[in-house]
Design an enzyme around this catalytic site. Structure first.
Site, PDB file in Angstrom:
ATOM      1  N   CYS A 121       0.823  -1.128  -0.495  1.00  0.00           N
ATOM      2  CA  CYS A 121       0.078   0.138  -0.133  1.00  0.00           C
ATOM      3  C   CYS A 121       1.033   1.567   0.049  1.00  0.00           C
ATOM      4  O   CYS A 121       0.598   2.585  -0.496  1.00  0.00           O
ATOM      5  CB  CYS A 121      -0.746  -0.068   0.850  1.00  0.00           C
ATOM      6  SG  CYS A 121       0.032   0.241   2.328  1.00  0.00           S
ATOM      7  N   HIS A 458      -1.671   1.203   7.589  1.00  0.00           N
ATOM      8  CA  HIS A 458      -2.349   1.063   5.994  1.00  0.00           C
ATOM      9  C   HIS A 458      -2.241   2.730   5.522  1.00  0.00           C
ATOM     10  O   HIS A 458      -2.643   3.508   6.419  1.00  0.00           O
ATOM     11  CB  HIS A 458      -3.820   0.744   5.796  1.00  0.00           C
ATOM     12  CG  HIS A 458      -4.374   0.083   4.625  1.00  0.00           C
ATOM     13  ND1 HIS A 458      -3.773  -0.306   3.431  1.00  0.00           N
ATOM     14  CD2 HIS A 458      -5.648   1.001   4.010  1.00  0.00           C
ATOM     15  CE1 HIS A 458      -4.134  -0.180   2.493  1.00  0.00           C
ATOM     16  NE2 HIS A 458      -4.848   0.994   3.044  1.00  0.00           N
TER      17      HIS A 458
END
Length: 510
Positions: A121, A458
């Site tokens: 990510c 994230h």
């Protein structure tokens, strides 16, 4: 040293005149063969003197010579399972589906998205933000696969080509993209992204990925361009596209209150850091001052230094990094600052500029006010109005930072020479530019980190589309967002926290 004329036999095919850069590890050579054959480096068995070629071997002991023939064994099957349905391009769809795809694209303003290949990510969010810069895409699309210059190393060339191909695929595909080649070449060029734990690639810092990728593109995306200096100077210059788009010219004063030490420095950087402390509640507060701890030669131990900076040259895209991560000595680990720091949709950097740059901004600044006033039905300032043919007459105090503008024909040559010698770096302007940057910037992308740990969490990209709509790119999940939701990403807990913000300069016609 580069060995040329080496041929590689694989199955029934023979690849002739393959280059080997002996200054790079053999793993780079294996990646070249991956481009040619589709056989992943981990599955390649290349016969050399003494056995098989290892990725970390020393070329001087391998004994490969000019014109030598090598044999490779390996299947082109991918190690990582690809998506069940690969990328589908618009032109390959049936006519009905093309119309539906076009309608969805127009309504949402979104482009394609990226699969998470396993803790990637950080890479996906970086790519999505940089992919939103049209000038960078244009420079990449002009980059030739065989156009590597002599002073550019092979891995930088490979990463630039992989970035170009990825951007091109993102523009064309209407399905999620899983670009293994880009990820692999990124790890070859920058091995720190290859860290793994129990056979799984680890989460990485997206700011480091951002910096390393731009650094590589800065080396490769250079092109000759003609520059003009007022009415009588011209020369050829090697243009650094990345510096032209993101480069910030900074002048700083660094001083230590404890020792009385003081120093001055100038530098060109691609992003400005917003340092976070108990006193910082807003972006501007974190940009003006920075507190550093480093060794003091006068004191013989580490001390606190204060850094005060002013901007001498503006970029087209202003990148800001919020310094949320730091090294915690007590626990010997990386920690995250959760403090909320607000940032605006519209950023005015005038008060961060040096006095000389403010003078150069007077003309564009007034023109921008007049343009916005016209939109509101207000009368433009007569002092800043142009001549009958619409051209703008610049006074001796006016100019531009990294943008266009000519002096009045009545200005004496002596004054022009004086200004050139005083501010040479700021007046070098490509002759084909007809706009000037202003000190007003609009937010176009936000890269956030969600979670309390610096080594996990994230990363997500929030990008403003050409139609003004915002899209949240959460790997392969694009989500439309409202503009008022973007400024709520300022942090303060477990929610998304802005880590990198990208602002685009407003321009005026000169």
């Amino acid at each position: 040293m580069v060995l040329s004329g080496v041929s590689v036999k694989w199955q029934k095919e023979v690849f002739k005149s393959v280059e080997i850069d002996t200054s790079q590890p053999p793993y780079v050579f294996k990646c070249q063969l991956y481009d040619l054959t589709g056989v992943p480096p981990e599955r390649q068995k290349i016969m050399v003197k003494g056995g098989l070629l290892k990725g970390d071997a020393d070329w001087s002991t391998v004994g490969v010579k000019q014109g030598q023939k090598l044999m490779m064994i390996g299947t082109a099957d991918e190690i990582v399972k690809a998506p069940e349905k690969g990328p589908v391009f618009v032109e390959d769809l049936p006519e009905e589906e093309q119309l539906i795809s076009l309608l969805i694209s127009v309504l949402s303003g979104s482009q394609c998205w990226l699969f998470n290949l396993g803790n990637t990510c950080y890479m996906n969010s970086t790519v999505q933000c940089l992919h939103s810069v049209p000038e960078l895409k244009s420079a990449l699309f002009k980059y030739s696969h065989s156009g590597r210059s002599n002073d550019l190393d092979q891995t930088s060339h490979m990463l630039t080509v992989a970035t170009r191909d990825l951007f091109n695929e993102l523009d064309k595909s209407v399905k999620p993209v899983a670009r293994m080649q880009f990820w692999m070449v990124l790890r070859i060029k920058h091995p720190q992204f290859s860290q793994s734990h129990n056979g799984v690639f680890m989460q990485q810092d997206t700011e480091e990925c951002w910096t390393q990728l731009l650094s590589t593109l800065s080396q490769s995306l250079r092109s000759p361009e003609k520059y003009y200096y007022y009415l009588f100077f011209s020369l050829q210059s090697n243009v650094d596209t990345v510096k032209d788009l993101f480069g910030i010219e900074l002048a700083s004063r660094i001083h230590c209150q404890e020792s009385g030490e003081e120093s001055f420095e100038t530098e060109s950087i691609y992003s400005l850091k917003c340092h976070i402390s108990q006193e910082v509640n807003h972006l501007h507060e974190g940009l003006k001052h920075a507190k550093l701890e480093k060794a003091s030669p006068a004191l013989g131990h580490s001390a606190i230094y204060f850094k005060e900076s002013q901007i001498n040259g503006l970029p087209r895209y202003w990148t800001i990094q919020f310094v949320h991560f730091f090294w915690k000595r007590e626990s010997n680990e990386k920690a995250k600052i959760l403090r909320k720091v607000d940032y605006p949709l519209e950023l005015d950097v005038y008060d961060l500029c040096s006095d000389e740059l403010r003078k150069r901004l007077e003309g564009p600044r007034q023109l921008l006010k007049d343009d916005e006033g016209k939109k509101l039905g207000l009368k433009a300032n007569e002092k800043s109005s142009g001549s009958k043919d619409g051209d703008v007459k610049m006074t001796d105090a006016e100019g531009s930072s990294n943008a266009g503008g000519e002096s009045s024909a009545t200005t004496s040559q002596e004054k022009i020479v004086d200004r050139l010698t005083s501010h040479f770096v700021f007046l070098a302007v490509p002759s084909d530019k007809e706009t000037s940057l202003t000190e007003i910037y609009d937010l176009v992308a936000v890269l956030t980190h969600k979670g309390r740990s610096a080594d996990s969490g994230h990363y997500v990209a929030w990008v403003k589309q050409e139609n003004g709509k915002w899209i949240e790119f959460d790997d392969e999940n694009p989500i439309p967002q409202q503009e008022e939701d973007i400024v709520k990403l300022s942090g303060g807990g477990d929610w998304h926290m802005a880590y990198i913000c990208v602002y685009k300069a407003r321009t005026v016609s000169m």
